[in-house]
Every structure is written in C-alpha cells, then in structure tokens.
Design an enzyme around this catalytic site. Structure first.
Site, PDB file in Angstrom:
ATOM      1  N   LYS A 128      40.604 -35.882  -3.963  1.00 36.57           N
ATOM      2  CA  LYS A 128      40.579 -36.302  -5.356  1.00 36.57           C
ATOM      3  C   LYS A 128      41.952 -36.807  -5.798  1.00 36.57           C
ATOM      4  CE  LYS A 128      39.315 -34.500  -9.949  1.00 36.57           C
ATOM      5  NZ  LYS A 128      38.874 -33.302 -10.694  1.00 36.57           N
ATOM      6  N   LYS A 135      47.599 -35.877 -10.105  1.00 40.14           N
ATOM      7  CA  LYS A 135      48.957 -36.139 -10.577  1.00 40.14           C
ATOM      8  C   LYS A 135      49.982 -35.230  -9.913  1.00 40.14           C
ATOM      9  CE  LYS A 135      47.729 -33.337 -14.620  1.00 40.14           C
ATOM     10  NZ  LYS A 135      47.405 -33.391 -16.045  1.00 40.14           N
ATOM     11  N   LYS A 194      44.668 -22.775  -3.853  1.00 34.89           N
ATOM     12  CA  LYS A 194      46.004 -22.803  -4.438  1.00 34.89           C
ATOM     13  C   LYS A 194      46.900 -21.717  -3.846  1.00 34.89           C
ATOM     14  CE  LYS A 194      45.049 -25.138  -8.784  1.00 34.89           C
ATOM     15  NZ  LYS A 194      45.261 -25.147 -10.252  1.00 34.89           N
TER      16      LYS A 194
END
Length: 336
Positions: free
Chosen positions: A199, A202, A117
């Site tokens: 994966k 959203k 991240k």
C-alpha cells in the site's frame, strides 16, 4: 451547525504523521467531501494515536495544524461537517480506559497490525501500540457512528470495535451504536509506485514510492515516470500486471473514466506516454488543493477557530455518550 437528525453518522480520522499521500486522498479524503452531503460527518486529526511512535514534538504540532488545513483544502465543509483535533476532546481517552476494561488481552494480541508494527519497531513495542485498537474503538463509539470509512487492511480494527460494543451492550443495555464499514470500491487501495504489492504509505523511506498531495508538478511527473510497471507495453488492467493496473486505477479515479475507457484511450500508446499523461492529470487536479492549503496556513487565527468550534461540537456529542456509559457502570458524574 444545522444537521438533520435523520442523517446517519459517519466518522473518519487521520493521523498527523506526515503530509497526505495521493493514496490517502483517493482512498479516503476525496470521498469524504462527497459523503458529507449524505451523512452527518465528523472528521478528526488522530494526534493521540500518533504517540505510539517517537515523533519530534515541534514537527507533530505543526503537522496537526497542517492536517486540519489539508482537510479543508480537500473540500471538507465546516458548515456541513465537524472537524476537530482528537486531543481537544478528552472523552476519547476516558472512554478508551473504560473499553480497555472490557477488552480481552487475547483479542489485542491477535491484531495483525500490532504484530506487523512490532516486528518493524522492535525497540519500541509499547503498551500504547498494543492498546491502539481500543482507542480507535473509543473514537468510533463515542460518536455513535453508523459508518466508518476504512480500507481493506483496517477491517480487523472495526471488527474488534464491533465486538467490544456488542459485549458492552449485552452487559449494560443498548449504550453503543454498532458501526458498519463504509468501503469505497473504486480506488480504495492505492499501491506504492515502487512496490505495487504494498500500500502507498507516507511513512515509506523512499519518497519515489508515494505522491504527496503537496508535491510540485515536476516532482509528480518524475515519480510517475519512475513508477514500476512490467516488461510489457500494453496498457491493460490485469492481476498479472499490478504496476500498470495501479496507475490505471489512479487515472480512472482522478479522471472519472472507467478502467475500460482508460484502456481504450491509451491503446497502443505505451507506458511512457501514459505515465506522462497521468502525471499531468494528477498535478492539475492537486493544484487547486495546494493553493487553498497555502492560503489557509496563512490564516492561523481562522484555523484555530475551526479547531475550537469543532472541538466544542464534538465534545457535546462525546459527553452525552460518556455520561450514558458512566451511568450504566455506576460511575458517579459531577451531576449525580
């Protein structure tokens, strides 16, 4: 709530950073409905975790309420389980500080998700992102969870939770239950429709990569038709065919049929036929959830009652744990 004391505790949380995807639903939420029959379950909306990235306050507020409604629409029963919002139980933040003081900098710096991240959000590498696993540990340990449903990509977070708990128990006695992973084998990891090596998420910028559980029937079918497969046309599950294998996993989980049965059902029918069939199946499966969700959102008073009652029940459990922690550390509580 009348829950048998014999039942082991299972805790699950989901961030309100967007409407759940089909991957969220198959990999976690669909299974949550089933496990509440066997376990003492707590389901919470992890809105404090969502602060590690910049969000529009009005949107995150609405998404939090939407998430509660979606959990109920997906089958979570408040007569069997506790549903609450993380920020409604301040004990999460309190225990997080205590655990941070028992977590090593080196442990956190080795977390794979922090590295990933940070590389994607170089302009906002904040301390909250770094300490994210500690808050997650607090979420779990606060409720003495025996099991935590996780995906394969979250194993590291549960491992550090177990390390923190074991370290604390060794210093101060048996304060925390050591949690174990609860990994759903079938359909636990649903991949992107456009990149079957990643994966389904959203947060993906391309909406064709994922199915939202609120997508209309037409949108769902179009997204499946655009799904990446391969140059072959045989509907066979294989590591060499990640695209079609991902779609077969989705079909298998939603239909309840095995992969072998799926292969036999669509033998010789081609990808186009199969993609339409899976689109129809998923849309039909999600329609009752969508209808119930819309009705729940219309009754804001009921949703508020669910959140308040859930927070009250969760707070009782959390306070009991935190009082044990404070007592072990010599931190005075109000009733000293």
């Amino acid at each position: 709530m009348n829950m048998e004391n014999k039942k082991q505790v299972m805790l699950s949380g989901i961030q309100p950073t967007g409407i759940f995807t089909l991957g969220n639903y198959i990999g976690a939420i669909k299974n949550w409905e089933k496990v509440q029959q066997e376990y003492k379950c707590l389901y919470f909306i992890a809105n404090l975790h969502s602060l590690t990235v910049k969000n529009d306050p009005k949107i995150i507020k609405q998404l939090t309420l939407d998430s509660v409604a979606l959990l109920l629409a997906c089958g979570i029963d408040i007569k069997k389980s506790i549903v609450f919002i993380q920020s409604h139980v301040p004990r999460h933040a309190e225990l997080s500080w205590v655990l941070a003081c028992h977590t090593q900098f080196g442990e956190l710096s080795r977390m794979t998700q922090f590295k990933d991240k940070s590389s994607k959000n170089a302009d906002n590498i904040n301390a909250g992102l770094f300490c994210y696993p500690v808050l997650m540990a607090a979420d779990i340990l606060l409720y003495q969870a025996n099991y935590v449903p996780i995906g394969a990509d979250q194993k590291q977070h549960l491992e550090i939770t177990r390390d923190i708990a074991n370290r604390f128990n060794k210093l101060y006695g048996d304060i925390f239950e050591i949690p174990n992973p609860y990994i759903q084998k079938k359909g636990a990891r649903i991949m992107s429709l456009q990149d079957p090596t990643s994966k389904m998420s959203k947060s993906d910028n391309n909406p064709n990569c994922y199915i939202s559980i609120l997508d209309t029937k037409d949108v769902i079918i179009k997204k499946f038709k655009r799904a990446v497969t391969d140059s072959d046309t045989n509907i066979i599950y294989s590591d060499d065919k990640p695209g079609i294998s991902n779609l077969m996993t989705i079909y298998s989980v939603i239909s309840g049929k095995s992969i072998k049965e799926t292969e036999q059902e669509f033998a010789g029918k081609g990808y186009g036929y199969f993609k339409t069939a899976i689109g129809e199946l998923v849309a039909c499966h999600l329609k009752p959830i969508q209808d119930k969700y819309e009705k729940l959102l219309e009754d804001k008073k009921y949703l508020q009652e669910v959140c308040l009652n859930g927070a009250e029940q969760a707070s009782k459990i959390a306070s009991k744990t935190l009082n044990k922690v404070y007592k072990s550390l010599g931190i005075l509580t109000k009733n000293f």
